[in-house]
Design an enzyme around this catalytic site. Sequence first.
Site, mmCIF file in Angstrom:
data_model
loop_
_atom_site.group_PDB
_atom_site.id
_atom_site.type_symbol
_atom_site.label_atom_id
_atom_site.label_comp_id
_atom_site.label_asym_id
_atom_site.label_seq_id
_atom_site.Cartn_x
_atom_site.Cartn_y
_atom_site.Cartn_z
ATOM 1 C CG ASN A 8 45.180 91.110 35.207
ATOM 2 O OD1 ASN A 8 44.226 91.580 34.580
ATOM 3 N ND2 ASN A 8 45.160 90.951 36.517
ATOM 4 C CE LYS A 10 46.393 94.208 38.342
ATOM 5 N NZ LYS A 10 46.717 94.274 39.739
ATOM 6 C CG HIS A 85 43.511 89.038 40.183
ATOM 7 N ND1 HIS A 85 43.565 90.069 41.092
ATOM 8 C CD2 HIS A 85 44.672 89.082 39.496
ATOM 9 C CE1 HIS A 85 44.721 90.705 40.941
ATOM 10 N NE2 HIS A 85 45.405 90.141 39.977
ATOM 11 C CD GLU A 87 43.683 93.727 41.476
ATOM 12 O OE1 GLU A 87 43.172 93.688 40.346
ATOM 13 O OE2 GLU A 87 44.885 94.007 41.667
ATOM 14 C CD GLU A 154 48.648 87.083 40.416
ATOM 15 O OE1 GLU A 154 49.398 87.691 39.642
ATOM 16 O OE2 GLU A 154 47.478 87.404 40.620
ATOM 17 N N GLY A 160 51.209 94.641 42.914
ATOM 18 C CA GLY A 160 51.197 96.101 42.787
ATOM 19 C C GLY A 160 52.010 96.837 43.831
ATOM 20 C CB SER A 192 55.882 93.506 42.066
ATOM 21 O OG SER A 192 54.907 94.184 42.841
HETATM 22 C C1 PEP Z 1 48.229 91.009 38.888
HETATM 23 O O1 PEP Z 1 47.373 91.836 38.668
HETATM 24 O O2 PEP Z 1 47.947 89.807 38.825
HETATM 25 C C2 PEP Z 1 49.578 91.447 39.211
HETATM 26 C C3 PEP Z 1 50.478 90.540 39.444
HETATM 27 O O3 PEP Z 1 49.820 92.788 39.239
HETATM 28 P P1 PEP Z 1 51.253 93.517 39.329
HETATM 29 O O4 PEP Z 1 52.138 92.846 38.309
HETATM 30 O O5 PEP Z 1 50.954 94.940 38.971
HETATM 31 O O6 PEP Z 1 51.767 93.320 40.691
#
Ligand code: PEP
Length: 229
Positions: A8, A10, A85, A87, A154, A160, A192
Amino acid sequence: MERLVVANWKMNGSIKLVQEFHSLQNNPKTTTIICPPSCYLPLLKPSSFKLGAQNCHQAEKGAFTGEVSPAHLKELGCQYVIVGHSERRTLFQENDSLINQKAAQAIEHGMIPIVCVGETYLERQEGRFKQALLAQMDRALHNLDSQKYVIAYEPIWSIGTGLVPTNKDIEEVLEMIHARLGRSAKIIYGGSVTDKNILTLSQISNLDGVLVGGASLNIKTFQTIIDAF
Ligand code: PEP
């Protein structure tokens, strides 16, 4: 078991990064899915990977300025689309009912929605995370065939932040989701994931893969994650 490794990007990346990713190597044990910003979809030539989108609108077409429909994504070669997601939930006020409509539309258009669910830090601290996850799933997956989507677990506190649940914690959630949706439901973990912790995460036997944010923006790091399976 073939694992999914989902990138992803983003709202990151560039034409240069798109070009770099054309040298990504496939691992036969994985299906790699790259989800760039939608404007880059036509530039990514899927060879060792499949294409996914980060979001879609819930309607097929119409007067929705600035939006991208599932039909557009399908036409551009997307086989997957991330919906819900955290976000999108937090920054764009998307709720489970809307996410359910988006996932249904994605399926209608022949794509596999990757439906994100995850608890907040407070819900985890207060021991309410199971109820929170089940409530999200019951609403976001309402009336959908469990063979036609992928769940991305998640935890919001992990995205992040560098904080990753223990394998035992993830296994506990997988167990709960499988009990709700059936053994054959596909579940991946996101939050992460890096080249440093992927070997540990890959030990989780009934995990169907990972969703990678930040660490998917570097081809070397991302390749290490793919190769860990
Ligand atoms: C994500 O954007 O779904 C995500 C898991 O980000 P990160 O790996 O940066 O934590």
